[in-house]
Design a protein around this motif. Structure first.
Motif, PDB file in Angstrom:
ATOM      1  N   HIS A  75      11.668  34.699  58.052  1.00 48.66           N
ATOM      2  CA  HIS A  75      10.941  35.965  57.878  1.00 48.66           C
ATOM      3  C   HIS A  75      11.846  36.989  57.190  1.00 48.66           C
ATOM      4  CE1 HIS A  75       8.857  39.616  59.973  1.00 48.66           C
ATOM      5  NE2 HIS A  75       8.407  39.450  58.742  1.00 48.66           N
ATOM      6  N   TRP A  76      13.067  37.128  57.684  1.00 55.52           N
ATOM      7  CA  TRP A  76      14.052  38.045  57.111  1.00 55.52           C
ATOM      8  C   TRP A  76      14.313  37.720  55.645  1.00 55.52           C
ATOM      9  CZ3 TRP A  76      19.419  36.344  56.473  1.00 55.52           C
ATOM     10  CH2 TRP A  76      20.287  37.361  56.066  1.00 55.52           C
ATOM     11  N   SER A  77      14.500  36.428  55.339  1.00 52.08           N
ATOM     12  CA  SER A  77      14.777  35.988  53.977  1.00 52.08           C
ATOM     13  C   SER A  77      13.623  36.316  53.040  1.00 52.08           C
ATOM     14  CB  SER A  77      15.053  34.482  53.977  1.00 52.08           C
ATOM     15  OG  SER A  77      15.270  34.024  52.667  1.00 52.08           O
ATOM     16  N   SER A  84      13.056  42.560  46.448  1.00 51.64           N
ATOM     17  CA  SER A  84      13.957  42.370  45.297  1.00 51.64           C
ATOM     18  C   SER A  84      15.418  42.604  45.664  1.00 51.64           C
ATOM     19  CB  SER A  84      13.556  43.289  44.143  1.00 51.64           C
ATOM     20  OG  SER A  84      12.248  43.008  43.740  1.00 51.64           O
ATOM     21  N   LYS A  85      15.803  42.142  46.859  1.00 57.19           N
ATOM     22  CA  LYS A  85      17.189  42.283  47.316  1.00 57.19           C
ATOM     23  C   LYS A  85      17.927  40.956  47.302  1.00 57.19           C
ATOM     24  CE  LYS A  85      16.433  46.437  49.959  1.00 57.19           C
ATOM     25  NZ  LYS A  85      16.558  47.110  51.234  1.00 57.19           N
ATOM     26  N   GLY A  86      17.444  40.015  46.508  1.00 52.47           N
ATOM     27  CA  GLY A  86      18.115  38.724  46.365  1.00 52.47           C
ATOM     28  C   GLY A  86      17.745  37.741  47.446  1.00 52.47           C
ATOM     29  N   ASN A  87      18.359  36.589  47.345  1.00 53.98           N
ATOM     30  CA  ASN A  87      18.098  35.521  48.309  1.00 53.98           C
ATOM     31  C   ASN A  87      18.939  35.698  49.565  1.00 53.98           C
ATOM     32  OD1 ASN A  87      16.211  33.905  46.830  1.00 53.98           O
ATOM     33  ND2 ASN A  87      17.901  33.374  45.456  1.00 53.98           N
ATOM     34  N   ALA A  88      18.363  35.272  50.688  1.00 54.80           N
ATOM     35  CA  ALA A  88      19.070  35.269  51.973  1.00 54.80           C
ATOM     36  C   ALA A  88      18.946  33.864  52.541  1.00 54.80           C
ATOM     37  CB  ALA A  88      18.470  36.289  52.920  1.00 54.80           C
ATOM     38  N   ARG A  89      19.976  33.446  53.236  1.00 57.96           N
ATOM     39  CA  ARG A  89      19.981  32.097  53.820  1.00 57.96           C
ATOM     40  C   ARG A  89      20.611  32.144  55.207  1.00 57.96           C
ATOM     41  NH1 ARG A  89      20.902  30.911  48.413  1.00 57.96           N
ATOM     42  NH2 ARG A  89      19.534  29.297  47.600  1.00 57.96           N
ATOM     43  N   GLU A  90      20.298  31.122  55.975  1.00 58.43           N
ATOM     44  CA  GLU A  90      20.916  30.913  57.281  1.00 58.43           C
ATOM     45  C   GLU A  90      21.266  29.442  57.363  1.00 58.43           C
ATOM     46  OE1 GLU A  90      21.016  29.315  61.269  1.00 58.43           O
ATOM     47  OE2 GLU A  90      19.346  29.005  59.884  1.00 58.43           O
ATOM     48  N   SER A  91      22.464  29.152  57.851  1.00 58.42           N
ATOM     49  CA  SER A  91      22.846  27.761  58.104  1.00 58.42           C
ATOM     50  C   SER A  91      23.542  27.701  59.458  1.00 58.42           C
ATOM     51  CB  SER A  91      23.761  27.223  56.997  1.00 58.42           C
ATOM     52  OG  SER A  91      24.971  27.942  56.958  1.00 58.42           O
ATOM     53  N   THR A  92      23.333  26.600  60.139  1.00 61.50           N
ATOM     54  CA  THR A  92      23.907  26.424  61.470  1.00 61.50           C
ATOM     55  C   THR A  92      24.579  25.068  61.541  1.00 61.50           C
ATOM     56  OG1 THR A  92      22.116  27.743  62.411  1.00 61.50           O
ATOM     57  CG2 THR A  92      23.381  26.404  63.939  1.00 61.50           C
ATOM     58  N   ASP A  93      25.765  25.037  62.133  1.00 63.39           N
ATOM     59  CA  ASP A  93      26.411  23.768  62.453  1.00 63.39           C
ATOM     60  C   ASP A  93      26.678  23.755  63.954  1.00 63.39           C
ATOM     61  OD1 ASP A  93      28.813  25.211  62.917  1.00 63.39           O
ATOM     62  OD2 ASP A  93      29.570  24.795  60.913  1.00 63.39           O
ATOM     63  N   SER A  94      27.543  22.887  64.409  1.00 66.12           N
ATOM     64  CA  SER A  94      27.766  22.741  65.852  1.00 66.12           C
ATOM     65  C   SER A  94      28.521  23.919  66.474  1.00 66.12           C
ATOM     66  CB  SER A  94      28.528  21.448  66.134  1.00 66.12           C
ATOM     67  OG  SER A  94      29.826  21.510  65.537  1.00 66.12           O
ATOM     68  N   CYS A  97      26.593  29.996  63.313  1.00 64.32           N
ATOM     69  CA  CYS A  97      25.447  30.289  62.459  1.00 64.32           C
ATOM     70  C   CYS A  97      25.979  31.225  61.378  1.00 64.32           C
ATOM     71  CB  CYS A  97      24.362  30.967  63.292  1.00 64.32           C
ATOM     72  SG  CYS A  97      23.021  31.645  62.334  1.00 64.32           S
ATOM     73  N   ILE A  98      25.620  30.984  60.136  1.00 62.52           N
ATOM     74  CA  ILE A  98      26.078  31.828  59.036  1.00 62.52           C
ATOM     75  C   ILE A  98      24.864  32.400  58.318  1.00 62.52           C
ATOM     76  CG2 ILE A  98      27.343  31.919  56.854  1.00 62.52           C
ATOM     77  CD1 ILE A  98      29.086  29.617  57.935  1.00 62.52           C
ATOM     78  N   LEU A  99      24.817  33.727  58.247  1.00 63.83           N
ATOM     79  CA  LEU A  99      23.781  34.419  57.486  1.00 63.83           C
ATOM     80  C   LEU A  99      24.411  34.909  56.192  1.00 63.83           C
ATOM     81  CD1 LEU A  99      22.332  36.703  60.334  1.00 63.83           C
ATOM     82  CD2 LEU A  99      21.341  34.581  59.478  1.00 63.83           C
ATOM     83  N   THR A 100      23.755  34.667  55.058  1.00 65.34           N
ATOM     84  CA  THR A 100      24.206  35.223  53.786  1.00 65.34           C
ATOM     85  C   THR A 100      23.021  35.933  53.151  1.00 65.34           C
ATOM     86  OG1 THR A 100      23.715  33.196  52.564  1.00 65.34           O
ATOM     87  CG2 THR A 100      25.954  33.440  53.401  1.00 65.34           C
ATOM     88  N   TRP A 101      23.303  36.976  52.385  1.00 64.35           N
ATOM     89  CA  TRP A 101      22.222  37.705  51.723  1.00 64.35           C
ATOM     90  C   TRP A 101      22.735  38.326  50.432  1.00 64.35           C
ATOM     91  CZ3 TRP A 101      24.569  39.063  56.247  1.00 64.35           C
ATOM     92  CH2 TRP A 101      25.210  40.297  56.315  1.00 64.35           C
ATOM     93  N   SER A 102      21.802  38.895  49.678  1.00 62.58           N
ATOM     94  CA  SER A 102      22.091  39.461  48.353  1.00 62.58           C
ATOM     95  C   SER A 102      22.757  38.405  47.479  1.00 62.58           C
ATOM     96  CB  SER A 102      22.955  40.729  48.457  1.00 62.58           C
ATOM     97  OG  SER A 102      22.258  41.739  49.129  1.00 62.58           O
ATOM     98  N   ASP A 103      22.104  37.229  47.433  1.00 54.89           N
ATOM     99  CA  ASP A 103      22.585  36.101  46.619  1.00 54.89           C
ATOM    100  C   ASP A 103      24.033  35.733  46.962  1.00 54.89           C
ATOM    101  OD1 ASP A 103      20.139  35.826  45.235  1.00 54.89           O
ATOM    102  OD2 ASP A 103      20.699  37.476  43.899  1.00 54.89           O
TER     103      ASP A 103
END
Length: 192
Positions: A75-77, A84-94, A97-103
């Motif tokens: 939803h956030w992404s 128009s604030k670029g792409n946002a992503r979330e990735s999780t490992d063991s 959790c990493i959130l990235t935004w603004s490409d």
């Protein structure tokens, strides 16, 4: 699976949320009714300590006894892309959790709690509660007034002294502010 951001804090919303007609189905089939819909305004710090503000429309307000904020990464992404604030992503490992935004310009790394396996992070610090207190106490924080003339917001310097020393607080303060040292009082005023 959380398909939209949810908060139980009415102050997270820009303006009053409106009735949504939705029901949230939770664990074990429990249903939460009277779900309201509005735009959440959340702020958090990135890994470099910089504050970022996010407007997330079509989020849900749920009145509960448990303080709750749930971020739906998808939803956030989508909201960031729509704004128009670029792409946002979330990735999780063991471990995290990493959130990235603004490409991928900004990043927030959140460790998973070893007991709950949930990534939890704090909102950015602010002064809304202080401002609300001042309003309730009828204190004009914007009034040009000397804070050291009996104002209730005056903060005295703080220091630690052991009980074994017979010196009084003034002696301890003088030692703390000896040449080559700068003491900072709680109001963040340098003391020469």
């Amino acid at each position: 699976r959380c398909s939209a951001c949810i908060s139980s804090f009415i102050e997270d919303f820009e303006g009053p949320p409106v009735a949504s007609g939705r029901v949230i189905k939770g664990f074990g089939g429990a249903r939460t009714r009277e779900v309201m819909k509005g735009t959440i305004l959340w702020k958090w710090l990135d890994d470099n300590g910089c504050s970022h503000e996010f407007r997330i429309p079509n989020s849900y307000y749920v009145k509960t006894t448990e303080p709750t904020r749930l971020l739906s990464p998808q939803h956030w992404s989508k909201c960031l892309k729509d704004q128009s604030k670029g792409n946002a992503r979330e990735s999780t490992d063991s471990q995290q959790c990493i959130l990235t935004w603004s490409d991928n310009k900004y990043k927030l790394t959140v460790p998973l709690d070893y007991r709950t396996n949930v990534a939890t992070f704090r909102m950015a610090p602010g002064y809304q509660k202080f401002e609300a207190f001042c309003e309730k106490a009828a204190i004009d924080i914007f009034e040009e007034e000397d804070l050291y003339d009996g104002d209730i917001l005056h903060a005295e310097p703080a220091w630690i002294s052991d009980d074994e020393d017979d010196n009084d607080a003034t002696d301890d303060f003088e030692k703390m502010t000896a040449p080559g040292r700068i003491a900072i009082d709680e109001a963040h005023n340098p003391i020469d």
